[in-house]
Scaffold this motif. Sequence first.
Motif, PDB file in Angstrom:
ATOM      1  N   LYS A 186      39.764  33.338  34.870  1.00 16.89           N
ATOM      2  CA  LYS A 186      39.756  33.245  33.414  1.00 16.89           C
ATOM      3  C   LYS A 186      38.633  34.045  32.781  1.00 16.89           C
ATOM      4  O   LYS A 186      38.848  34.785  31.804  1.00 16.89           O
ATOM      5  CB  LYS A 186      39.647  31.775  32.986  1.00 16.89           C
ATOM      6  CG  LYS A 186      39.671  31.574  31.472  1.00 16.89           C
ATOM      7  CD  LYS A 186      39.608  30.092  31.118  1.00 16.89           C
ATOM      8  CE  LYS A 186      39.611  29.904  29.601  1.00 16.89           C
ATOM      9  NZ  LYS A 186      39.558  28.457  29.226  1.00 16.89           N
ATOM     10  N   SER A 187      37.427  33.931  33.305  1.00 19.39           N
ATOM     11  CA  SER A 187      36.285  34.620  32.699  1.00 19.39           C
ATOM     12  C   SER A 187      36.440  36.133  32.807  1.00 19.39           C
ATOM     13  O   SER A 187      36.074  36.879  31.885  1.00 19.39           O
ATOM     14  CB  SER A 187      34.979  34.173  33.355  1.00 19.39           C
ATOM     15  OG  SER A 187      34.961  34.512  34.743  1.00 19.39           O
ATOM     16  N   LYS A 207      38.148  41.818  26.300  1.00 21.76           N
ATOM     17  CA  LYS A 207      37.113  42.283  25.366  1.00 21.76           C
ATOM     18  C   LYS A 207      37.011  43.804  25.394  1.00 21.76           C
ATOM     19  O   LYS A 207      36.978  44.459  24.348  1.00 21.76           O
ATOM     20  CB  LYS A 207      35.769  41.655  25.734  1.00 21.76           C
ATOM     21  CG  LYS A 207      34.596  42.184  24.917  1.00 21.76           C
ATOM     22  CD  LYS A 207      33.277  41.664  25.458  1.00 21.76           C
ATOM     23  CE  LYS A 207      32.094  42.332  24.745  1.00 21.76           C
ATOM     24  NZ  LYS A 207      30.805  41.937  25.336  1.00 21.76           N
ATOM     25  N   GLN A 230      38.938  37.425  30.312  1.00 16.13           N
ATOM     26  CA  GLN A 230      38.337  37.520  28.986  1.00 16.13           C
ATOM     27  C   GLN A 230      37.476  38.771  28.865  1.00 16.13           C
ATOM     28  O   GLN A 230      37.448  39.425  27.813  1.00 16.13           O
ATOM     29  CB  GLN A 230      37.501  36.270  28.705  1.00 16.13           C
ATOM     30  CG  GLN A 230      38.331  35.002  28.541  1.00 16.13           C
ATOM     31  CD  GLN A 230      37.473  33.752  28.412  1.00 16.13           C
ATOM     32  OE1 GLN A 230      36.305  33.736  28.813  1.00 16.13           O
ATOM     33  NE2 GLN A 230      38.053  32.704  27.844  1.00 16.13           N
TER      34      GLN A 230
END
Length: 210
Positions: free
Chosen positions: A107-108, A115, A111
């Motif tokens: 998940k991180s 970005k 992200q």
Amino acid sequence: MKNSIKIVSFFSLLSCLFIISSCNSNNSDSSVIAEEDADDYEYITDLISDSVEGDKVSKECAVICYRVEQVSDRVNTVHSPQQLMELKKEYSKKIGEATKGTEELDKSEKQLVAKHAEEVEESYRNACSEFEVPAVGVIQNLSSLIKRIDQIKTKDEFYRFQDCRYGMLQDLDYIHLCVEHNDKRINEVKRLAQVLKSKYESKKHELGVN
């Protein structure tokens, strides 16, 4: 005022850039993103840092971020309507290739990639905003060229017509990409470009030009 300057300067600039690009066809690879498949980047895996913005990430994430950065660098080379047109031909495909494999990240890292991809998208939108031109000027110039090609009677006249705009004549399928994307007359640009393309090919056949 800004749009009127774009209209006046675009076709003279476009013609010059197409002449330069046609004379330097061997260097054309520098004006487009390399055609490697996303998997072709794997060979540099060992050369890429395993951190992005100071945070340790998986090699898979690092490679994806590297690819996204290459697209960003490409977007940042756009400084004219003609260069924007070349970018638009490939942008969607290349950003898709760059982010391939994101779904397999945690998940991180997803992200983080999102970005970076959004930053590239913002740069792309800014390039479009700065270098797209109104349809009206393109329509006027295409209409003028259609009238001129109808008046050509000899090979010498044809070559004079062709030689100063050869690159543009080869790229008529894409010329609408320089037009403001929300312009209601963009379909007219496409139509006239195809009319000119058809007349150009017919005139070549009529005069026996290869």
